[in-house]
Design an enzyme around this catalytic site. Sequence first.
Site, short mmCIF file in Angstrom:
data_model
loop_
_atom_site.label_atom_id
_atom_site.label_comp_id
_atom_site.label_asym_id
_atom_site.label_seq_id
_atom_site.Cartn_x
_atom_site.Cartn_y
_atom_site.Cartn_z
N CYS A 2 -2.68 -5.20 3.22
CA CYS A 2 -1.36 -4.74 2.81
C CYS A 2 -1.24 -4.76 1.29
O CYS A 2 -1.89 -5.55 0.61
CB CYS A 2 -0.27 -5.62 3.41
SG CYS A 2 -0.33 -5.79 5.19
N LYS A 603 -9.77 -1.80 2.75
CA LYS A 603 -10.77 -1.99 1.69
C LYS A 603 -10.88 -3.45 1.29
O LYS A 603 -11.97 -3.96 1.07
CB LYS A 603 -10.38 -1.14 0.47
CG LYS A 603 -11.37 -1.20 -0.68
CD LYS A 603 -12.64 -0.46 -0.33
CE LYS A 603 -13.60 -0.39 -1.50
NZ LYS A 603 -14.90 0.16 -1.11
#
EC number: 2.6.1.16
Length: 608
Positions: A2, A603
């Site tokens: 997030c 990522k």
Amino acid sequence: MCGIVGIVGNQPVSERLVEALKRLEYRGYDSAGVATIDAGTLQRRRAEGKLVNLESRLREEPLAGTIGIAHTRWATHGAPTERNAHPHFTEGVAVVHNGIIENFAELKDELAAGGAEFQTETDTEVVAHLLAKYRRDGLGRREAMHAMLKRVKGAYALAVLFEDDPSTIMAARNGPPLAIGHGSGEMFLGSDAIALAPFTNEITYLIDGDWAVIGKTGVHIFDFDGNVVERPRQISTAAAFLVDKGNHRHFMEKEIYEQPEVIAHALGHYVNFIENRVVPISDAIDFGKVPSLAISACGTAYLAGLIGKYWFERYARLPVEIDVASEFRYREIPLSPQSAALFISQSGETADTLASLRYCKEHGLKIGAVVNARESTIARESDAVFPILAGPEIGVASTKAFTCQLAVLAALAVGAGKARGTISGEEEQALVKSLAEMPRIMGQVLNSIQPKIESLSRELSKCHDVLYLGRGTSFPLAMEGALKLKEISYIHAEGYAAGELKHGPIALIDENMPVIVIAPHDRFFDKTVSNMQEVAARGGRIILITDEKGAAASKLDTMHTIVLPEVDEIIAPMIFSLPVQLLAYHTAVFMGTDVDQPRNLAKSVTVE
């Protein structure tokens, strides 16, 4: 995972918040939202999917206000829907959160018994309800924030707005990173300095247990016990511009083709190409004296570490213990305080890797960080930092960061061998010459193999399962190839040591099973040919990635043979990475998947 941003100042914030979120898209997300306070009222807009959906919503229903928080969500609790998107509201409180509240079920039951009505399936909503409860109980905003932090357990980065205070953002960190940006008459909050780079380069990083009260002109920081603390300001080097794709279709393609340039840049930090020698490695870690080395990482970085293990053991005769970071500290490994540990992470924020680092630190080991982000938590908590200098990597599937990690590990292994006296001066020069040749050879390969790769990828895109095989350093590369393919094309793939074929995977071989064999003509080649013959005998479709000598010596009827230049063993993993990456990329393009942001992946994995 997030992404969090916040701004408090004198200018409208909603558009700037969304622009900052765009700089966090590389983390991966499935929904997004913004909240502001205007005329004493909390307002929010949320949308499922990409940020363009949120931007469309904001065009239809603009948000005013000079204070706000925003969020990109990667779902952990609750489906990726607008209802579950952050910010979460209740009774004049807005919350965004990165992490996992481990005791949320217990807190939710307690709050529901007290009359709280939950609107979402997320763990984050308990934070908003706890804060609202403490305000109803008569606590001030700071007291409510502190009381809430005493109750929640787990990993969190939090940003909070109180409707009755339109001049303050509150924030807290325990695990996932948070950076505070200092401006002129305004202040900023972000998951990392990259998000804040267009606004300021003056950054304060919160550490675990910190919480902060951020106003227009400054910040007050407290530790977990509520004591006022000072955290240093530093100048960030994060680029203020958004990286673009240039003439490429995807960031991943661009990053594959950047590898010759970035590896040359990275190696220049570790070797002297004029004298063909490695430069001194580190004052903090004496590789000449450590009795052993531990390596820990996750995902692709772990596979880079596996290849590094071969090099450290071969060139430096240094015993290496390696495990995935999510398991490393649970094994109760007998660690020697005289030893050293390397932690590999592109982002420098990988939660499991950071936890393993702290485990080794508690046991007295010297800590080295192999990272792309030099301002990251892993870098800041290490004794020595070995930057990979890959530049921003936006594609979720790592490419140039992987090969830069390999290049740095190779240079470190040669340096360790020199320090330990296990390689001669002549051997050092020969190895450095090979490393120096690598960028040129990579450019040559990238300029020659694409047509063949595209043709092969079209066929792979019709398959349901793919097997990768390799020996020596090609074994971790086989696992990396399988990982890349399933990450971005969603085709099931597995990577195995070629010698393990008879111990199970051979049962899967039939005329529909492509078997990608990574086999430079090295000392393992003849044994790998025997494994290919076993595949051929069962009708398997062999795709051989080898060099000129290997192609001539294999004498096999393959489905395809990709021929690369003959290179020294120390650079073979980097050279052979290129067709592996391009195969995954072009297969995903033919499949029509979201190459740069594949489903369900992030990522930067900042929770365990």
